[in-house]
Scaffold this motif. Structure first.
Motif, short mmCIF file in Angstrom:
data_model
loop_
_atom_site.label_atom_id
_atom_site.label_comp_id
_atom_site.label_asym_id
_atom_site.label_seq_id
_atom_site.Cartn_x
_atom_site.Cartn_y
_atom_site.Cartn_z
N HIS A 98 -2.50 16.60 -5.52
CA HIS A 98 -2.68 16.40 -4.08
C HIS A 98 -2.68 14.90 -3.84
O HIS A 98 -3.64 14.20 -4.19
CB HIS A 98 -4.00 17.03 -3.61
N ALA A 99 -1.58 14.39 -3.28
CA ALA A 99 -1.41 12.94 -3.16
C ALA A 99 -0.74 12.59 -1.83
O ALA A 99 0.40 12.14 -1.79
CB ALA A 99 -0.57 12.43 -4.32
N PRO A 100 -1.45 12.79 -0.70
CA PRO A 100 -0.83 12.55 0.61
C PRO A 100 -0.38 11.10 0.77
O PRO A 100 -1.13 10.17 0.48
CB PRO A 100 -1.95 12.89 1.60
N GLY A 101 0.87 10.92 1.19
CA GLY A 101 1.38 9.60 1.48
C GLY A 101 1.79 8.77 0.29
O GLY A 101 2.25 7.63 0.45
N LEU A 102 1.68 9.31 -0.92
CA LEU A 102 1.95 8.50 -2.12
C LEU A 102 3.41 8.08 -2.20
O LEU A 102 3.72 6.92 -2.48
CB LEU A 102 1.53 9.26 -3.38
N HIS A 103 4.31 9.00 -1.95
CA HIS A 103 5.75 8.68 -2.03
C HIS A 103 6.09 7.52 -1.10
O HIS A 103 6.73 6.54 -1.51
CB HIS A 103 6.57 9.92 -1.68
N ARG A 104 5.66 7.60 0.15
CA ARG A 104 5.97 6.55 1.12
C ARG A 104 5.32 5.22 0.72
O ARG A 104 5.93 4.16 0.83
CB ARG A 104 5.49 6.98 2.51
N ALA A 105 4.08 5.27 0.24
CA ALA A 105 3.39 4.04 -0.16
C ALA A 105 4.10 3.36 -1.32
O ALA A 105 4.22 2.13 -1.35
CB ALA A 105 1.94 4.34 -0.53
N LEU A 106 4.58 4.14 -2.26
CA LEU A 106 5.30 3.56 -3.39
C LEU A 106 6.61 2.92 -2.94
O LEU A 106 6.94 1.79 -3.34
CB LEU A 106 5.56 4.64 -4.45
N LEU A 107 7.35 3.61 -2.09
CA LEU A 107 8.59 3.02 -1.57
C LEU A 107 8.31 1.75 -0.79
O LEU A 107 9.04 0.75 -0.94
CB LEU A 107 9.31 4.04 -0.68
N ASP A 108 7.28 1.75 0.03
CA ASP A 108 6.95 0.58 0.84
C ASP A 108 6.58 -0.63 0.00
O ASP A 108 6.68 -1.78 0.46
CB ASP A 108 5.80 0.90 1.81
N ASN A 109 6.14 -0.39 -1.24
CA ASN A 109 5.76 -1.48 -2.13
C ASN A 109 6.83 -1.81 -3.17
O ASN A 109 6.55 -2.52 -4.15
CB ASN A 109 4.43 -1.15 -2.82
N GLY A 110 8.02 -1.30 -2.95
CA GLY A 110 9.13 -1.70 -3.81
C GLY A 110 9.37 -0.86 -5.04
O GLY A 110 10.20 -1.21 -5.89
N PHE A 111 8.67 0.26 -5.17
CA PHE A 111 8.92 1.16 -6.28
C PHE A 111 10.13 2.05 -5.96
O PHE A 111 10.34 2.44 -4.81
CB PHE A 111 7.70 2.06 -6.54
N GLU A 112 10.89 2.39 -6.98
CA GLU A 112 12.04 3.27 -6.83
C GLU A 112 11.84 4.52 -7.67
O GLU A 112 11.49 4.42 -8.85
CB GLU A 112 13.33 2.56 -7.23
N PRO A 113 12.06 5.71 -7.11
CA PRO A 113 11.86 6.94 -7.88
C PRO A 113 12.94 7.13 -8.92
O PRO A 113 14.12 6.84 -8.68
CB PRO A 113 11.90 8.04 -6.82
#
Length: 262
Positions: free
Chosen positions: A87-102
């Motif tokens: 359960h990780a609400p908003g994690l995907h968006r937060a990672l993208l916003d900080n320059g992480f790439e999936p």
């Protein structure tokens, strides 16, 4: 509770702790996060769970974790390991916003080691062996880099050699043809658990579909059983997942790496 749920619970309880990062140089904590530093300028973020945090808190943790690694000029890359069942609400968006790439999503596979110990007919001229010498390890690492589509790196080989020097039970296995390594993988028995992990499985494209990876997996499973480990776990690509499923491992969840580079 289904078998899949039981195995996932064992995974969360036994593996998402210090057991997940046996070669760590250092570990810092930020809330439930484990901020791990490895050799060769590599950072790694993991956790057992996110303590029911909301999206705002998770976004703050992502920013603070990245700031931690940015403050160390030796760190050139960071991986944030996510799991599909968290359960990780908003994690995907937060990672993208900080320059992480999936990266590519992989399947978390778990099952009994004895289900993998089948006899496999290898192609003519192909043999398996466990390796421990530096020359072999560097050749193995270079092959894996090529197969995984990354630049061949002395740093990756150095990290493996560092692990071997720790003598923590890790085993390296290769398949060879006429002196050329065509497939490789490692076995990582996890202390104080029922698990051993099979990792780094890579086979040269021209040698796939001939049972080599399957035989290498069987050899590692037999080694795990001799060490008293009854469960095998692996993060599997779509190449290896069907092989492991055919021999009794279950897909209990997924994992997706998010990567940042300086």
């Amino acid at each position: 509770m289904t078998l899949s749920q039981q195995l996932l619970m064992a995974y969360d309880q036994q593996l998402r702790t210090d057991a997940e990062t046996p070669s760590a140089i250092a570990v810092e904590h930020l809330g439930p996060l484990r901020l791990v530093t490895f050799a060769a300028g590599s950072g790694f973020v993991t956790y057992q769970d996110l303590d029911g945090a909301n999206a705002l808190t998770i976004a703050q943790w992502v920013a603070e974790a990245l700031a931690f690694y940015r403050s160390d000029p030796a760190i050139v890359r960071v991986e944030w390991k996510t799991r599909g069942h968290d359960h990780a609400p908003g994690l995907h968006r937060a990672l993208l916003d900080n320059g992480f790439e999936p990266g590519e999503t992989e399947s978390i596979m778990i099952g009994p080691a004895n289900a993998l110990t089948v006899d496999v007919q290898l192609p003519t001229g192909v043999s398996l062996r466990r390796v421990a010498e530096e020359r072999d390890i560097r050749a193995m690492s270079a092959m894996q880099d090529e197969v995984f589509g990354v630049d061949v790196s002395d740093g990756n080989a150095d990290a493996i050699l560092h692990r071997m020097a720790l003598d923590d039970g890790m085993e390296l296995w290769v398949a060879e043809h006429e002196g050329l390594i065509v497939s490789a993988g490692r076995l990582e028995p996890v202390p104080d658990t029922e698990f051993a992990g099979i990792w780094g499985g890579a086979t040269r494209p021209e040698w796939r579909g001939q049972g080599i990876y399957r035989a290498l997996t069987a050899a590692r499973a037999r080694a795990a059983l001799t060490l008293g480990k009854r469960l095998i776990h692996s993060d599997s690509t779509e190449y290896s997942r069907p092989i492991l499923e055919r021999y009794g491992l279950l897909r209990v969840s997924t994992t997706t790496p998010y990567r940042w580079r300086r």
